[in-house]
Design a protein around this motif. Structure first.
Motif, PDB file in Angstrom:
ATOM      1  N   ALA A 186      -1.224  -4.463   7.611  1.00 53.00           N
ATOM      2  CA  ALA A 186      -0.556  -3.189   8.943  1.00 53.00           C
ATOM      3  C   ALA A 186       0.640  -3.602   8.991  1.00 53.00           C
ATOM      4  N   LEU A 187       1.629  -4.611   9.552  1.00 53.24           N
ATOM      5  CA  LEU A 187       2.785  -4.295  10.557  1.00 53.24           C
ATOM      6  C   LEU A 187       3.841  -3.945   9.005  1.00 53.24           C
ATOM      7  N   LEU A 188       3.148  -4.458   7.797  1.00 50.37           N
ATOM      8  CA  LEU A 188       4.749  -4.239   6.149  1.00 50.37           C
ATOM      9  C   LEU A 188       4.348  -2.178   6.127  1.00 50.37           C
ATOM     10  N   PHE A 189       3.135  -2.154   6.490  1.00 52.59           N
ATOM     11  CA  PHE A 189       2.879   0.029   6.349  1.00 52.59           C
ATOM     12  C   PHE A 189       3.285   0.502   7.944  1.00 52.59           C
ATOM     13  N   ALA A 190       3.375  -0.227   8.624  1.00 52.82           N
ATOM     14  CA  ALA A 190       4.128   0.537   9.868  1.00 52.82           C
ATOM     15  C   ALA A 190       5.491   0.564   9.519  1.00 52.82           C
ATOM     16  N   LEU A 191       6.008  -1.027   9.382  1.00 55.54           N
ATOM     17  CA  LEU A 191       7.873  -0.392   9.245  1.00 55.54           C
ATOM     18  C   LEU A 191       7.594   0.557   7.496  1.00 55.54           C
ATOM     19  N   ILE A 192       6.974   0.309   6.637  1.00 53.04           N
ATOM     20  CA  ILE A 192       7.132   1.032   5.492  1.00 53.04           C
ATOM     21  C   ILE A 192       7.001   2.678   6.467  1.00 53.04           C
ATOM     22  N   THR A 193       6.318   2.877   7.029  1.00 46.93           N
ATOM     23  CA  THR A 193       6.384   4.171   7.358  1.00 46.93           C
ATOM     24  C   THR A 193       7.049   5.607   8.330  1.00 46.93           C
ATOM     25  N   TRP A 194       7.394   4.356   9.299  1.00 48.02           N
ATOM     26  CA  TRP A 194       8.331   4.102  10.518  1.00 48.02           C
ATOM     27  C   TRP A 194       9.720   4.798   9.136  1.00 48.02           C
ATOM     28  N   GLN A 195      10.347   4.027   8.711  1.00 50.45           N
ATOM     29  CA  GLN A 195      10.882   3.698   7.511  1.00 50.45           C
ATOM     30  C   GLN A 195      11.314   5.425   6.384  1.00 50.45           C
ATOM     31  N   VAL A 196      10.267   6.063   6.754  1.00 55.88           N
ATOM     32  CA  VAL A 196      10.026   7.902   5.661  1.00 55.88           C
ATOM     33  C   VAL A 196      10.110   8.256   6.704  1.00 55.88           C
ATOM     34  N   TYR A 225       3.574  10.802   0.453  1.00 55.45           N
ATOM     35  CA  TYR A 225       3.428   9.657   1.092  1.00 55.45           C
ATOM     36  C   TYR A 225       1.937   9.489   1.998  1.00 55.45           C
ATOM     37  N   PRO A 226       1.353   8.653   2.198  1.00 51.62           N
ATOM     38  CA  PRO A 226       0.933   7.329   1.307  1.00 51.62           C
ATOM     39  C   PRO A 226       0.718   8.224  -0.215  1.00 51.62           C
ATOM     40  N   SER A 227       0.610   7.602  -1.406  1.00 56.25           N
ATOM     41  CA  SER A 227       0.046   7.701  -2.622  1.00 56.25           C
ATOM     42  C   SER A 227      -1.714   7.665  -2.486  1.00 56.25           C
ATOM     43  N   GLY A 228      -2.423   9.174  -2.490  1.00 54.28           N
ATOM     44  CA  GLY A 228      -3.471   9.273  -2.285  1.00 54.28           C
ATOM     45  C   GLY A 228      -4.459   8.363  -3.418  1.00 54.28           C
ATOM     46  N   HIS A 229      -3.586   8.433  -4.849  1.00 53.01           N
ATOM     47  CA  HIS A 229      -4.201   7.930  -6.068  1.00 53.01           C
ATOM     48  C   HIS A 229      -4.096   7.153  -6.354  1.00 53.01           C
ATOM     49  N   THR A 230      -2.738   5.701  -5.420  1.00 50.48           N
ATOM     50  CA  THR A 230      -3.132   4.342  -5.790  1.00 50.48           C
ATOM     51  C   THR A 230      -4.439   4.177  -4.713  1.00 50.48           C
ATOM     52  N   ALA A 231      -4.349   4.654  -3.717  1.00 55.38           N
ATOM     53  CA  ALA A 231      -5.383   4.757  -2.400  1.00 55.38           C
ATOM     54  C   ALA A 231      -7.203   4.634  -3.310  1.00 55.38           C
ATOM     55  N   THR A 232      -6.346   5.576  -3.914  1.00 53.85           N
ATOM     56  CA  THR A 232      -8.406   6.055  -4.447  1.00 53.85           C
ATOM     57  C   THR A 232      -8.500   4.371  -5.255  1.00 53.85           C
ATOM     58  N   ALA A 233      -7.717   4.367  -6.210  1.00 56.70           N
ATOM     59  CA  ALA A 233      -7.960   3.388  -6.936  1.00 56.70           C
ATOM     60  C   ALA A 233      -8.019   2.013  -6.393  1.00 56.70           C
ATOM     61  N   VAL A 262       3.679   0.917  -2.338  1.00 54.63           N
ATOM     62  CA  VAL A 262       3.500   0.518  -1.920  1.00 54.63           C
ATOM     63  C   VAL A 262       2.475   0.539  -0.194  1.00 54.63           C
ATOM     64  N   GLY A 263       3.354   1.502   0.596  1.00 51.35           N
ATOM     65  CA  GLY A 263       2.435   1.670   1.250  1.00 51.35           C
ATOM     66  C   GLY A 263       0.480   1.686   1.444  1.00 51.35           C
ATOM     67  N   SER A 264       0.512   2.500   0.641  1.00 55.22           N
ATOM     68  CA  SER A 264      -0.982   2.632   0.391  1.00 55.22           C
ATOM     69  C   SER A 264      -1.442   0.881  -0.006  1.00 55.22           C
ATOM     70  N   TRP A 265      -0.462   0.354  -0.777  1.00 58.80           N
ATOM     71  CA  TRP A 265      -1.044  -0.890  -1.295  1.00 58.80           C
ATOM     72  C   TRP A 265      -1.433  -1.493   0.603  1.00 58.80           C
ATOM     73  N   CYS A 266      -0.462  -1.982   0.870  1.00 49.31           N
ATOM     74  CA  CYS A 266      -0.405  -2.387   2.695  1.00 49.31           C
ATOM     75  C   CYS A 266      -2.021  -1.777   3.183  1.00 49.31           C
ATOM     76  N   LEU A 267      -1.485  -0.505   3.304  1.00 46.78           N
ATOM     77  CA  LEU A 267      -3.047   0.328   3.886  1.00 46.78           C
ATOM     78  C   LEU A 267      -4.350  -0.394   3.406  1.00 46.78           C
ATOM     79  N   CYS A 268      -4.741   0.031   2.024  1.00 42.05           N
ATOM     80  CA  CYS A 268      -5.735  -0.472   1.396  1.00 42.05           C
ATOM     81  C   CYS A 268      -5.914  -1.721   1.887  1.00 42.05           C
TER      82      CYS A 268
END
Length: 230
Positions: free
Chosen positions: A24-34, A133-141, A192-198
């Motif tokens: 969750a923290l990593l996702f927040a960091l990546i989202t902030w950077q994007v 961002y984030p990748s929907g295909h990655t999240a779906t998989a 990577v953002g989708s990985w963190c969210l998932c």
């Protein structure tokens, strides 16, 4: 006498909390950077230029994250677990199935607004546009194959079968992720953002499955030997 499952799981180990907090923290960091177009974004763009090499194989791998490919796999797992649970007479046999199905429906509900909010442009290989961002295909998989694995694991009897299932599902997610980046459909940080969210979503599902698992019977105590003399 059955042992209450809730009593065994009353205290969550710190490792489980980390499985939720760290991604969750990593996702927040990546989202902030994007959002801020920070240094990670520039590094991401350089890495993408190195990795992108569109070919037919990477396109096929990316297709593993398509809804018509990934969701039917989850649907088969849902049906199998529902039938097995009902036949076994498990209490609330429908709860794991419902939880996994609900999690799958949450993917577009979470990802689509994020895409619109972030409005990140695509890679140079993609047509002009935003919403990468984030990748929907990655999240779906990740959610489809990951949920299928979590549902099926309790029904597998051998360690080899469980390890095989985990390996196959992980390979499908990683294959789709690699294909998306290699083909140029997404930047690496999108994936990577989708990985963190998932990771957060799947850990939450795992906790639900643990708490809805049936109670395990207590092993009977061994009968005393009548020939033993105190």
């Amino acid at each position: 006498m059955p042992i209450p499952a809730q009593q065994e799981r009353a205290a969550l180990p710190g490792s489980v909390a980390l499985l939720i907090a760290l991604p969750a923290l990593l996702f927040a960091l990546i989202t902030w950077q994007v959002a801020a177009d920070g240094p990670l974004v520039r590094l991401d763009e350089r890495l993408s230029r190195v990795l992108v090499n569109p070919d037919r194989f990477s396109e096929l791998l990316a297709d593993l994250g398509n809804i018509p490919v990934a969701v039917p796999v989850l649907a088969v797992a849902l049906g199998y677990v529902a039938v097995r649970g009902r036949r076994a007479g498990a209490d609330r046999w429908w709860l794991p199935v419902a939880a996994a199905a609900l999690l799958m429906t949450l993917v577009p509900a979470l990802v689509v607004p994020l895409k619109a909010l972030m409005a990140r442009p695509g890679t140079p290989t993609e047509p002009p546009g935003t919403g990468y961002y984030p990748s929907g295909h990655t999240a779906t998989a990740a959610v489809a194959y990951g949920s299928a694995a979590l549902l099926l694991l309790p029904w597998l009897r051998t360690t080899l079968a469980r390890r095989t299932l985990i390996t196959v599902c992980a390979a499908l997610v990683l294959g789709a992720s690699y294909g998306l980046v290699r083909r140029g459909y997404h930047w690496p940080l999108d994936v990577v953002g989708s990985w963190c969210l998932c990771a957060v979503l799947l850990t939450s599902l795992w906790l639900v499955l643990q708490r809805t698992a049936p109670d395990r019977p207590r092993r009977p105590a061994p009968e005393p030997d009548p020939h033993d003399v105190a």
